[in-house]
Design an enzyme around this catalytic site. Sequence first.
Site, PDB file in Angstrom:
ATOM      1  N   MET A 107      51.942  47.446  34.778  1.00 33.93           N
ATOM      2  CA  MET A 107      51.721  47.513  33.325  1.00 33.93           C
ATOM      3  C   MET A 107      50.247  47.269  33.047  1.00 33.93           C
ATOM      4  O   MET A 107      49.649  46.359  33.614  1.00 33.93           O
ATOM      5  CB  MET A 107      52.553  46.413  32.668  1.00 33.93           C
ATOM      6  CG  MET A 107      52.160  46.029  31.262  1.00 33.93           C
ATOM      7  SD  MET A 107      53.135  44.585  30.655  1.00 33.93           S
ATOM      8  CE  MET A 107      54.638  45.401  30.140  1.00 33.93           C
ATOM      9  N   ASP A 146      47.519  48.343  29.368  1.00 32.90           N
ATOM     10  CA  ASP A 146      47.378  48.196  27.911  1.00 32.90           C
ATOM     11  C   ASP A 146      48.666  48.262  27.073  1.00 32.90           C
ATOM     12  O   ASP A 146      49.503  49.136  27.307  1.00 32.90           O
ATOM     13  CB  ASP A 146      46.527  49.335  27.335  1.00 32.90           C
ATOM     14  CG  ASP A 146      45.282  49.601  28.111  1.00 32.90           C
ATOM     15  OD1 ASP A 146      44.954  48.838  29.021  1.00 32.90           O
ATOM     16  OD2 ASP A 146      44.630  50.617  27.803  1.00 32.90           O
ATOM     17  N   SER A 205      46.359  55.526  26.881  1.00 30.80           N
ATOM     18  CA  SER A 205      46.640  54.669  25.727  1.00 30.80           C
ATOM     19  C   SER A 205      46.523  55.368  24.377  1.00 30.80           C
ATOM     20  O   SER A 205      45.801  56.364  24.233  1.00 30.80           O
ATOM     21  CB  SER A 205      45.688  53.476  25.741  1.00 30.80           C
ATOM     22  OG  SER A 205      46.060  52.628  26.789  1.00 30.80           O
ATOM     23  N   ARG A 245      39.039  58.977  24.625  1.00 32.38           N
ATOM     24  CA  ARG A 245      40.426  58.489  24.743  1.00 32.38           C
ATOM     25  C   ARG A 245      40.764  57.327  23.808  1.00 32.38           C
ATOM     26  O   ARG A 245      39.921  56.760  23.155  1.00 32.38           O
ATOM     27  CB  ARG A 245      40.710  58.081  26.189  1.00 32.38           C
ATOM     28  CG  ARG A 245      39.835  56.973  26.745  1.00 32.38           C
ATOM     29  CD  ARG A 245      40.257  56.673  28.193  1.00 32.38           C
ATOM     30  NE  ARG A 245      39.441  55.634  28.774  1.00 32.38           N
ATOM     31  CZ  ARG A 245      38.278  55.858  29.407  1.00 32.38           C
ATOM     32  NH1 ARG A 245      37.818  57.083  29.549  1.00 32.38           N
ATOM     33  NH2 ARG A 245      37.593  54.846  29.909  1.00 32.38           N
ATOM     34  N   TRP A 250      40.773  44.290  34.837  1.00 31.69           N
ATOM     35  CA  TRP A 250      40.499  45.342  35.819  1.00 31.69           C
ATOM     36  C   TRP A 250      39.682  44.800  36.986  1.00 31.69           C
ATOM     37  O   TRP A 250      39.015  43.777  36.862  1.00 31.69           O
ATOM     38  CB  TRP A 250      39.727  46.499  35.168  1.00 31.69           C
ATOM     39  CG  TRP A 250      40.567  47.281  34.209  1.00 31.69           C
ATOM     40  CD1 TRP A 250      40.412  47.340  32.855  1.00 31.69           C
ATOM     41  CD2 TRP A 250      41.696  48.095  34.525  1.00 31.69           C
ATOM     42  NE1 TRP A 250      41.378  48.139  32.312  1.00 31.69           N
ATOM     43  CE2 TRP A 250      42.174  48.609  33.307  1.00 31.69           C
ATOM     44  CE3 TRP A 250      42.353  48.427  35.711  1.00 31.69           C
ATOM     45  CZ2 TRP A 250      43.287  49.461  33.245  1.00 31.69           C
ATOM     46  CZ3 TRP A 250      43.459  49.267  35.645  1.00 31.69           C
ATOM     47  CH2 TRP A 250      43.912  49.778  34.429  1.00 31.69           C
TER      48      TRP A 250
HETATM   49  C1  FRU Z   1      42.049  50.581  29.238  1.00 33.48           C
HETATM   50  C2  FRU Z   1      42.270  51.972  29.791  1.00 33.48           C
HETATM   51  C3  FRU Z   1      42.245  52.979  28.669  1.00 33.48           C
HETATM   52  C4  FRU Z   1      43.073  54.099  29.210  1.00 33.48           C
HETATM   53  C5  FRU Z   1      44.116  53.356  29.998  1.00 33.48           C
HETATM   54  C6  FRU Z   1      44.587  54.074  31.223  1.00 33.48           C
HETATM   55  O1  FRU Z   1      42.576  49.562  30.005  1.00 33.48           O
HETATM   56  O2  FRU Z   1      41.319  52.270  30.770  1.00 33.48           O
HETATM   57  O3  FRU Z   1      40.961  53.380  28.270  1.00 33.48           O
HETATM   58  O4  FRU Z   1      43.638  54.869  28.202  1.00 33.48           O
HETATM   59  O5  FRU Z   1      43.551  52.120  30.357  1.00 33.48           O
HETATM   60  O6  FRU Z   1      45.656  53.399  31.809  1.00 33.48           O
END
Ligand code: FRU
Length: 492
Positions: free
Chosen positions: A45, A47, A107, A164, A302
């Site tokens: 899991m 965002d 996301s 995004r 991250w």
């Molecule tokens: C943020 C992110 C978003 C992207 C998603 C991919 O944590 O990098 O920018 O949409 O995670 O899982």
Amino acid sequence: MKINPTSSGGSYGTKIADLYIVHNLAAVNGNSRCTYHVMPPVGWMNDPNGFGEGFGKYHLFYQFYPYGPSWDSMHWGHYTTEDFVKWKMEPTALAPDGKDDCDGCYSGSSVMKDGKMYLFYTSVAGGKQTQSLAVSEDGVHFEKLGVVLSGDRLPAWCARSDFRDPKVFLREGKYYMLAGALTEKKEGAILLFRSDDLTKWEFVNAVRRDALTTRGIYECPDFFELGGKDVLLTSPQGYPTEDWRYENVQSSLYMLGALDVKRGEFLKEYEDEIDGGFDFYAPQTLKTRDGRIVMIAWMQMWQRFFPTAKHGWAGSMTLPRELTLRDGRLFQSPVREIERYRWNPVRFSNATIGSGNELTKVNGSKVELSFTLDLGTAKQAGIKVFQSGERDARIYYDREKDRVVFDRSRMGIEISHDADEKDASVRSVKVEIKNNRLSMRIFLDVSSCEVFLNGGERTMTGNVYSDGDGISFFAEGGTAAIEALEKYDIVV
Ligand code: FRU
């Protein structure tokens, strides 16, 4: 096994995912699993997505990879709740099984319109990021409607590579979308678009654009109104550390001010980090039926090592938190519904602390604790949690540094981290110390620790991987005292 992709409205990819989940639930080992926080049923899991209200309940979607405990082609998992504490798992909402999203459904956000729920998400295919739409008439099954905003709508100064995390909201009778993007000069930007009908979008302006995101973009914008101000949240990648702020490899910040949607400008009055701990990213908010703004975030970071992966899962969400504005700053407190799940109260009205006091019945790893520390003459005074022998995590005030410190370096396991990050075991924040006192409200849940300082003036969120459930208080270089302590077991 034969699967009919059209039988119940879900797509082929979501059905495969749901079958996989059902057959693999038992393989997830209970070790380190939280008891009152949202986690993936299996797998990975990140965002929160589409956090919103509809069909009489609250919905939380999330970045989901069911097939293993690491990031991979993204699905949208789905939970619903009535009270932000008890969650019901719903069928997987989106899977990367279309031509525009075959590399992932990244996301995004949700809006309700004419009784239908619309999901805006970033569709990824062949290195291209576009914004897509899906719709649901029951809040459970989603039908993809395809791409509604692609790179050809971007101004020429934008790179096509990173675009995004659409956040869509209604303002002054029109729909607006905020999305993260990268310029050709490698600046991070947050772009604003406008639409009358959710499907045709026109570019308005960049509400933010600068070179402060040193390794990417402003991810996951979120937007709401609170106490007469506009509030914009975003999660910048590689934001420069400022003293004790923004120490994680990726951060989350809020901006307070006024959004002029006509000109596409955000007139910023104040900016600050949202959480000063280790594990907090990509927060989203919703407005409850009784008018509260509730925020939830990914309780991970991250470029770190995820110790729970060996148990078959990785990633969880913070407690949902209510946001308020006080003296022009954002304050956070755990959603009030959590108080319905308090058991076995323990109270102390006053206790002097020295080198390591344990208070009778003050222990546990699924608890809420609140107390005021009278800092006395101590150079350092605070609490040890998840204690077992020499292992613990500490939250304390350091008088010389004038900081509150969250130190998880003794938890017995080191979290390896990105080379650009100073460390992943100590964080500190500055709070206002009045009358030599500091108040803490702490929520522990097996492997998580969320600290609300001075009524939510600052928060520090971190995962702690230790098997201990001891709690004790300490003062060094002098004495300190605990005033008005309350402890509850949280049982959901
Ligand atoms: C943020 C992110 C978003 C992207 C998603 C991919 O944590 O990098 O920018 O949409 O995670 O899982």
